[in-house]
Design a protein around this motif. Sequence first.
Motif, PDB file in Angstrom:
ATOM      1  N   ALA A   1      -7.847  11.884  -5.538  1.00 37.78           N
ATOM      2  CA  ALA A   1      -7.075  11.031  -4.633  1.00 37.78           C
ATOM      3  C   ALA A   1      -5.927  10.354  -5.376  1.00 37.78           C
ATOM      4  N   VAL A   2      -6.198   9.885  -6.572  1.00 38.39           N
ATOM      5  CA  VAL A   2      -5.172   9.178  -7.351  1.00 38.39           C
ATOM      6  C   VAL A   2      -4.001  10.105  -7.659  1.00 38.39           C
ATOM      7  N   GLU A   3      -4.284  11.334  -8.006  1.00 39.19           N
ATOM      8  CA  GLU A   3      -3.209  12.284  -8.298  1.00 39.19           C
ATOM      9  C   GLU A   3      -2.279  12.435  -7.098  1.00 39.19           C
ATOM     10  N   GLU A   4      -2.864  12.495  -5.905  1.00 43.65           N
ATOM     11  CA  GLU A   4      -2.054  12.646  -4.696  1.00 43.65           C
ATOM     12  C   GLU A   4      -1.307  11.352  -4.376  1.00 43.65           C
ATOM     13  N   ILE A   5      -1.964  10.221  -4.568  1.00 42.22           N
ATOM     14  CA  ILE A   5      -1.313   8.924  -4.318  1.00 42.22           C
ATOM     15  C   ILE A   5      -0.091   8.770  -5.209  1.00 42.22           C
ATOM     16  N   LYS A   6      -0.220   9.152  -6.459  1.00 37.13           N
ATOM     17  CA  LYS A   6       0.896   9.042  -7.392  1.00 37.13           C
ATOM     18  C   LYS A   6       2.050   9.965  -6.993  1.00 37.13           C
ATOM     19  N   ASN A   7       1.728  11.088  -6.397  1.00 37.58           N
ATOM     20  CA  ASN A   7       2.775  11.993  -5.922  1.00 37.58           C
ATOM     21  C   ASN A   7       3.532  11.386  -4.744  1.00 37.58           C
TER      22      ASN A   7
END
Length: 334
Positions: free
Chosen positions: A128-134
């Motif tokens: 989830a964090v990877e997508e949020i950062k994107n």
Amino acid sequence: MVYWHQLAEEVLKGHKITKQEAFSILDAADDDILQLMDAAFIIRKHYFGKKIKLNMIISTKTGYCPENCGYCAQSIDATAPIEKNTMMTKEEIIAGAKRANELNSSTYCIVASGRGPTNRDLDTVTSAVEEIKNQYADMRVCACLGILRDGQAEKLKDAGVDRYNHNINTSENHHENITTTHTYEDRVRTVKNVRDVGISPCSGVIVGMKESKEDIFDMGQALKKLNADSIPVNFLHAIDGTKLEGTNELTPLYCLKVLALFRFMHPDKEIRISGGREVNLRSLQPLGLFAANSIFIGDYLTTGGQARKEDYQMLEDLGFELDIKNEEDQEVLS
């Protein structure tokens, strides 16, 4: 009045608050509170101006905790009626970040109950964090998942987690009066681990759990030793069904003195007024922001928070500004 201002100027020159000076702050006469907060504001303004950081918290997993923390409704010993939920999906966590972005929160705090994350839960959070950062490049992501095992801090760092919260909660001396299912050193070790891998450490306290004033000073000293970048100061909101139910030691003026002390002890760190601010500071909440430079908006883990419109109105009335990169978003206060 002169004493507090002189002490503030000394702190700006590098002076470290002594135990005697800490006690003088906590024991300050109630009639001196405005002078004390004005002195704390001298330090706060030097490092942070009139900026306020907003943080939003999301409880991604509630209940099912094997720990016996005396303040917590999610404790294995608690009988408080709470809704229990297993780990959210990746999509639900990302949706929470969208909401945080809409509320102009600069930090999105992903919290999960339990002693520490399972590998499966950790994978959900990191994905989830990877997508949020994107999607939200400027948003700071903080994780609060409990005691970390070997290798887990590195995975969070690789995913893009900026900050990790793990509160010491109380002093080492008072720890066993609050919980016995993990040690004080367990908590300290996790804070050190995240710092060592390059994640910004966030660690704070809960005041009002029958601790002494010396315990409060010791907490501040411990956080200085850990070099915590962000320090949430919680004030106990005693919940029926917990070990500390019925505890009501705090007054709004004493809470202000605690916030002032933490600003004097940690002049250049983010001090966040956290859980319990509404029920303990009550009508004096605005004064707390002359020492602190950060607040949570929205609800906490198992208790509700002040309506966000009231928070925005409070900040506008104080003449403070949101600490955000897009200055156009400042219009949220109007």
